[in-house]
Design a protein around this motif. Structure first.
Motif, mmCIF file in Angstrom:
data_model
loop_
_atom_site.group_PDB
_atom_site.id
_atom_site.type_symbol
_atom_site.label_atom_id
_atom_site.label_comp_id
_atom_site.label_asym_id
_atom_site.label_seq_id
_atom_site.Cartn_x
_atom_site.Cartn_y
_atom_site.Cartn_z
ATOM 1 N N LEU A 5 0.898 -1.031 0.022
ATOM 2 C CA LEU A 5 -0.033 -0.069 -0.060
ATOM 3 C C LEU A 5 0.987 1.266 0.032
ATOM 4 N N GLU A 47 0.099 4.909 0.620
ATOM 5 C CA GLU A 47 -0.822 5.938 1.140
ATOM 6 C C GLU A 47 -0.357 7.251 0.908
ATOM 7 N N ASP A 48 1.107 7.664 0.807
ATOM 8 C CA ASP A 48 1.433 8.717 0.749
ATOM 9 C C ASP A 48 2.860 8.831 -0.294
ATOM 10 N N ASP A 94 -4.625 3.882 -2.828
ATOM 11 C CA ASP A 94 -3.546 3.732 -2.357
ATOM 12 C C ASP A 94 -2.951 2.404 -2.714
ATOM 13 N N GLU A 95 -3.574 1.593 -3.461
ATOM 14 C CA GLU A 95 -3.027 0.419 -3.997
ATOM 15 C C GLU A 95 -2.480 0.147 -5.533
#
Length: 555
Positions: A144, A146-147, A197-198
């Motif tokens: 993942l 995410e950022d 986020d994947e």
């Protein structure tokens, strides 16, 4: 056991036995040039060493050794030395760094790998290998992200540069949900496409055409810099640099060297700003002792399961001492001129210290004549055992194919295994047909398959020069032995044409005191013929004297 195997050769078996019993250092004499590459590769293969390091005197010899070694083992990498005096972050400097990082990446990740380098490269101060391993970024298909800003910061911290579009190793680009990364150890970049986020897809692609090459499920991104700084280490190093800068700046001004003081302060401040605000790590290698107290050498990357070979130890250590002397003299002058700080004088290890460390490693010395590991003028490391190999380099057959045919028939009568190395399948097929026309049956096959006595085998690859082991019943002939090497045509006019040397057909054409030029070692003075014991027998050697009272002996 492949076509190049020496396993049944008694001398080779003796060396291998000492390696397995950890009787180091051990010495092998009687070999030179391509023979060295062959013997070392066979010892690595038969000993089961996970990693091995080969040290040559200079880059010319190291590169030639690397090219020959590739015939016997493809898991080999060249590790060039940094030029610490003239190092810069230009294209050439980046190419050197990428080549070094590629070698280290394979040292970390591969089960069996050989690295070929110079003694000078072993003198570079490096950060511990585990610190490089800790900074590897592994991305899997189920990771993942995410950022992307956090990923960007991690990439910058390990030396990657953010650009609008990747074109070369060490670059990355982030455009919305698309992340392009060009790892330093890869030949092509990787594109990661996100869905939220994947990771939606991950694939290698061509940087020039943007076309996909293959889908992948994981990628390991190795650091794009040899020196990695976290925030705490950067701040600590900056404090040490500023302390040295203040002290040296005051000393220069006290001696009325205001121009030197200004030059020094400007250069150091620019460097610190680049590191702090741009994350630029260019030229940081010369400041390594300010950021790391526990530096190591390349030889420290090789553990107790590894093998280290040194070619022509006396010449190799001597070359390292010359490199260090040049570096120390240059840096001392630059210190006085306000170009460097005192800590930058310690960017490389002294040659004697590296030689001392090598003496405590699993070290194999390989040379034409028996040699010790000479650390200083008064201190040498005695080898546990010296093994003399009966080996000789192949003579040329240019414009005399029938002589090759005659020699092959003679070798077959002696039950030799005969291996001919050809650069391509097409050329091997033509050579096979020519041999068949002259009554010799030859087969083309993979080098990993064993050859029988009297058998003539053609393998695909490149070798600078062939060789013969009479006692091992093995002869290897390279294509350059048969057809000669292709040389660039020289200009008809040369500023040095009046000083052009004369080719000689035999050493008998030489007189003591004549200047001669060796194709690898350069100009020296011919000193005649000497009889020297090697491999249990007296042999004639041509003696050539070089500067510094060093001698070269040629069989």
């Amino acid at each position: 056991m492949g076509v190049f195997s020496l396993k049944k050769y008694n001398v080779f078996a003796g060396v291998l036995g000492d390696i397995k019993l950890a009787r180091f250092p051990v010495s092998i004499s009687g070999c030179q040039d391509s023979e060295n590459a062959h013997v070392m590769s066979e010892l690595v293969s038969e000993s089961g060493a996970r990693a091995s390091l080969v040290i040559a005197a200079d880059e010319v010899h190291a590169k030639k050794l690397y090219e020959d070694y590739r015939l016997f083992d493809r898991n080999v990498y060249f590790y060039p030395a940094r030029d610490m005096i003239f190092y810069s972050a230009d294209v050439h400097g980046k190419a050197i760094m990428n080549e070094r990082l590629t070698a280290l990446r394979n040292l970390v990740s591969k089960k069996q790998v050989t690295i070929i380098t110079t003694f000078g490269a072993c003198m570079d101060r490096l950060i511990p290998l585990n610190m490089i391993q800790e900074k590897v970024i592994n991305i899997y298909s189920d990771t993942l992200i995410e950022d992307t800003a956090e990923l960007s910061a991690r990439l910058v911290a390990v030396g990657y540069v953010r650009v609008t579009g990747v074109t070369g190793p060490g670059e990355f680009a982030i455009r919305g949900d698309i992340i392009d990364i060009f790892p330093v150890s890869e030949k092509v970049p990787v594109r990661i496409e996100l869905f939220g986020d994947e990771i939606d897809s991950m694939r290698r692609f061509d940087a020039a055409t943007q076309r996909s090459i293959e889908n992948i499920s994981e990628i390991s991104i190795y650091p794009a810099a040899e020196i990695i700084l976290d925030e705490a280490r950067r701040i600590d190093g900056e404090e040490k640099i500023r302390a040295d800068l203040k002290k040296l700046n005051e000393a220069l001004r006290k001696n009325m060297k205001t121009q030197e003081a200004f030059r020094l302060k400007s250069a150091v401040e620019q460097f610190l700003n680049d590191v702090e605000y741009l994350g630029a790590l260019a030229s940081i290698e010369s400041y390594i002792t300010y950021f790391y107290d526990n530096t190591v050498s390349l030889i420290d990357y090789f553990d107790e399961e590894s093998l280290i070979f040194m070619e022509e130890p006396e010449r190799t250590v001597g070359a390292g001492k010359a490199v260090y002397t040049e570096f120390a003299d240059s840096q001392s002058r630059r210190l006085e001129g306000g170009y460097v700080l005192p800590g930058q004088l310690n960017a490389v290890y002294p040659a004697e210290e590296i030689a001392e460390r090598l003496a405590n490693k699993r070290l194999v010395l390989i040379s034409n004549l028996p040699q010790k590991l000479k650390i200083t003028e008064k201190k040498s490391v005695k080898v546990k055992e010296n093994y003399g190999m009966s080996a000789r380099l192949m003579g040329g057959y240019t414009k005399n194919f029938l002589q090759l045919v005659s020699d092959i028939k003679s070798w077959k009568k002696k039950n030799y295994r005969i291996v001919i190395v050809s650069v391509s399948t097409a050329r091997a097929e033509r050579l096979r047909d020519d041999l068949d026309y002259n009554g010799i049956t030859a087969t083309i096959r993979d080098a990993s398959l064993a050859a029988k006595p009297k058998e003539v085998v053609l393998v695909i690859g490149a070798l600078s020069r062939g060789f013969e082991y009479p006692d091992a019943g093995l002869v290897v002939v390279s294509e350059s032995d048969i057809f000669g090497t292709v040389r660039r045509k020289k200009s008809e006019y040369s500023a040095f044409s009046e000083f052009k040397g004369t080719s000689i057909g035999s050493f008998e054409d030489l007189k003591v005191g004549d200047y001669v030029v060796h194709e690898n070692h350069g100009m020296g003075i011919y000193k005649g013929i000497e009889k020297i014991e090697s491999g249990g027998a007296l042999k004639d050697y041509i003696k050539i004297e070089y500067a510094g009272a060093s001698n070269l002996y040629i069989p």
